[in-house]
Design an enzyme around this catalytic site. Structure first.
Site, PDB file in Angstrom:
ATOM      1  CG  HIS A   1      -2.185  -0.929   0.758  1.00  0.00           C
ATOM      2  ND1 HIS A   1      -2.284  -2.215   1.206  1.00  0.00           N
ATOM      3  CD2 HIS A   1      -3.214  -0.740  -0.094  1.00  0.00           C
ATOM      4  CE1 HIS A   1      -3.346  -2.785   0.664  1.00  0.00           C
ATOM      5  NE2 HIS A   1      -3.932  -1.905  -0.120  1.00  0.00           N
TER       6      HIS A   1
ATOM      7  CD  GLU B   1      -9.840  -8.140  -3.443  1.00  0.00           C
ATOM      8  OE1 GLU B   1      -8.858  -7.437  -3.240  1.00  0.00           O
ATOM      9  OE2 GLU B   1     -10.840  -8.154  -2.700  1.00  0.00           O
TER      10      GLU B   1
ATOM     11  CG  ASP C   1      -5.464  -8.841  -2.101  1.00  0.00           C
ATOM     12  OD1 ASP C   1      -4.405  -9.071  -1.500  1.00  0.00           O
ATOM     13  OD2 ASP C   1      -6.240  -7.923  -1.766  1.00  0.00           O
TER      14      ASP C   1
ATOM     15  CB  CYS D   1      -9.826  -1.876  -9.402  1.00  0.00           C
ATOM     16  SG  CYS D   1     -10.296  -3.136  -8.221  1.00  0.00           S
TER      17      CYS D   1
HETATM   18  C1  PEP Z   1      -6.388  -5.706  -5.273  1.00  0.00           C
HETATM   19  O1  PEP Z   1      -6.269  -6.559  -4.409  1.00  0.00           O
HETATM   20  O2  PEP Z   1      -5.983  -5.842  -6.450  1.00  0.00           O
HETATM   21  C2  PEP Z   1      -7.014  -4.409  -4.949  1.00  0.00           C
HETATM   22  C3  PEP Z   1      -7.283  -3.542  -5.897  1.00  0.00           C
HETATM   23  O3  PEP Z   1      -7.278  -4.131  -3.650  1.00  0.00           O
HETATM   24  P1  PEP Z   1      -6.163  -3.690  -2.589  1.00  0.00           P
HETATM   25  O4  PEP Z   1      -4.904  -3.370  -3.377  1.00  0.00           O
HETATM   26  O5  PEP Z   1      -6.682  -2.519  -1.863  1.00  0.00           O
HETATM   27  O6  PEP Z   1      -6.019  -4.901  -1.756  1.00  0.00           O
HETATM   28 MG    MG Z   2      -7.295  -6.397  -2.504  1.00  0.00          MG
END
Ligand code: PEP
Ligand code: MG
Length: 574
Positions: free
Chosen positions: A190, A431, A455, A502
């Protein structure tokens, strides 16, 4: 000069002196003192210096982040002025002839223990964290070591850190933080995602940066290639300055596409949307010509607060985003807490494998009051634009059905009470491999699916996305991953549903031609990747990319082979 290599996490090149954001060693020896008055003086000076420092930090935080974020420092100043606590430390020094460090630690440890003992009281949990923070600050003054403070940076620097938390990154002033280098982390951790949002060039997962880079040493960071050069030569500075200029020139070219729709060379129109963490990201989203928000990570709203955000607070944040996007679709994901995202006021059980544990929709379905509050705020905000709701980490159809039924109950209640609600699309994130495999069943019940590749790849390859030792397994072009992605897109289309992505793969310049060929409807990415992706798609024929995608899925054996296939195809374009 010395060169190290890490993972390129955020585009661009930076050249600036290092600022080490590293917790100093605050260990001390317990001693008996003879000069008690002298010790009391040391204590008072350390308290006074800490207070003056906090006043400056509070002011800086106000300027950089706003009043709400600055409040925590006000709370720290209040604790530092607590006569009762100071008295107890003084008594400890006078009665036990203890040094100030030992007296401070023993008294504040007592406070922390009491606050932590009240474990169902969120306010008290926060006080425990505050006392621990001010103890660190006073201790640093007693020991004469400097606590690095991101909010205090007032010159151009490259941040060097062991790891960065999203809250460290949130404190940066982008005017001064030119680059980031960290020991830990992967491309989809993140802090890496946030550095892309802030448009700060970053290299993560270097393993040795904090060991090798001394304070103030000149550093070159190439977020394009993952290179970090410590104490560079004149020639290297010139060379990377040229690369920096080239990158900025490309960026200026991409900017010209800001108001153009995304159209492939043969007239196909996928949507390019942005991922955001807070309404504060909106200017960047609009600046980069996004055609929607494809992922609003609402957990940051929970993380930036000292208690569960109220329905009204959430409603305001969601409305701001939906209104700000002026009728373009906004996909809001319900709270995705857990894994590497913690809430200080919602203690989660200690787990061996937090990424496989109690998180995201699992918490929402268990603590339904928190979930219902969020759903009500979303339903209210849906009147201000085009709002879609998405559930994270769905593993089974039953989970989706339960989440949908809670949503429907709240929706019905509002309608019965005469409150208007908008036309909301309801979708899930893909995911977890199980839901990708069962996508044909999900496609019959959802309005859309959004593939969270960060994920999905982590779980498919069984490789922690934040662990640089296994980062070679982050393989977005591996045919195994591509087959899962294709399955989701195809099953959505078979049922007339919308297929989105995403995860970071959606903005990956090697993956984009394949995803276009598969017919992905919406690509959602860090806002800063949108214009370069639009520029790439303009040059691609979706029909030709179909055969590329087909070959990648059926003929290729490895991630590398697919990468080469795409690179060959892109060369032919030039
Ligand atoms: C993902 O897991 O690809 C996602 C977009 O969610 P995050 O990165 O917030 O886990
Ligand atoms: Mg995710």
């Amino acid at each position: 000069m010395r060169e190290i290599k890490g993972i390129a996490a955020s585009d661009g090149v930076a050249i600036a002196p290092a600022f080490r954001l590293i917790e100093p060693d605050l260990s001390f020896e317990t001693k008996t003192v003879t000069d008690v008055d002298g010790e009391l003086n040391r204590l008072h000076t350390a308290f006074d210096d800490s207070k003056s420092e906090l006043e400056i930090i509070k002011q800086k935080a106000k300027e950089n982040l706003g009043d709400d974020e600055a409040e925590v420092f006000e709370a720290h100043i209040t604790i530092l002025s607590d006569p009762e606590m100071i008295k107890q430390i003084e008594t400890e020094i006078t009665e036990k002839s203890e040094n100030a460090e030992a007296a401070l630690k023993s008294v504040t440890d007592g406070y922390i223990q009491i606050f932590q003992g009240m474990d169902d009281n969120e306010y008290m949990q926060q006080r425990a964290t505050d006392v621990a923070d001010i103890t660190k600050r006073v201790m640093s003054h007693l020991l004469g070591v400097v606590l690095p403070d991101p909010a205090l940076i007032n010159r151009e620097v490259v941040i060097v850190a062991h790891d960065l938390t999203p809250s460290d990154t949130a404190q940066f002033d982008r005017k001064y933080v030119k680059g980031i280098v960290s020991d830990l982390g992967g491309r989809t951790s993140h802090s890496a995602i946030m550095s892309r949002t802030l448009e700060i060039p970053a290299v993560v997962g270097t393993e040795t940066a904090t060991e090798l880079i001394a304070e103030d040493t000149n550093v070159i960071v190439s977020g394009l290639t993952g290179e970090v050069i410590i104490d560079p030569t004149e020639d290297q500075i010139n060379d990377f300055s040229t690369k920096q200029a080239e990158y900025l020139q490309n960026k200026a070219e991409w900017k010209k596409l800001k108001t153009e729709p995304t159209t492939s060379a043969d007239g196909v129109h996928p949507i390019l949307a942005a991922n955001i963490g807070t309404p504060k990201d909106l200017p960047g989203v609009l600046e980069n010509g996004a055609e929607g928000v494809g992922l609003y990570r609402t957990e940051f709203l929970y993380m930036d607060s000292t208690e569960l955000p109220s329905e009204d607070d959430q409603f305001e944040a969601y409305r701001e985003v939906v209104e700000g996007m002026q009728g373009k679709p906004v996909v809001i994901r319900t709270m995705d807490i857990g894994g590497d995202k913690e809430l200080p006021y919602l203690p989660l059980p200690e787990e061996m494998n937090p990424f496989l544990g109690y998180r995201a929709i699992r918490i929402s379905l268990d603590q339904t009051e928190i979930f219902r509050t969020q759903l009500r705020a979303l339903l209210r905000a849906s009147n201000y634009g085009q709002l879609w709701i998405m559930f994270p980490m769905i593993a089974t159809l039953d989970e989706f059905r339960r989440a949908k039924s809670v949503y429907s109950e709240e929706r019905e209640k509002m309608i019965k009470a005469g409150q208007p609600v908008g036309d909301i699309k309801l979708g899930i994130m893909i995911e977890i491999p199980a839901s990708a495999v069962l996508a044909d069943k999900f496609a019959k019940e959802v309005d859309f699916m959004s593939i969270g590749t960060n994920d999905l790849i982590q779980y498919s390859m069984a490789a922690d996305r934040g662990n640089e030792r296994v980062s070679y397994l982050y393989q977005p072009y591996n045919p195994a991953i591509l087959r899962l992605v294709k399955r989701v897109v195809d099953t959505c289309h078979a049922e007339g549903k919308i297929a989105c992505m995403c995860g970071e793969m959606a903005g990956d310049q090697i993956a984009v031609p394949i995803l276009l060929g598969m017919g992905l409807d919406e690509f959602s990415m860090s806002a800063t990747s949108i214009l370069k992706t639009r520029s790439l798609i303009k040059r691609l024929s979706a029909e030709k990319m179909q055969s590329l995608a087909q070959r990648a899925v059926t003929e290729a054996d490895t991630n590398e082979e697919v990468k080469e296939m795409v690179e060959e195809t892109l060369k032919e374009l030039n």
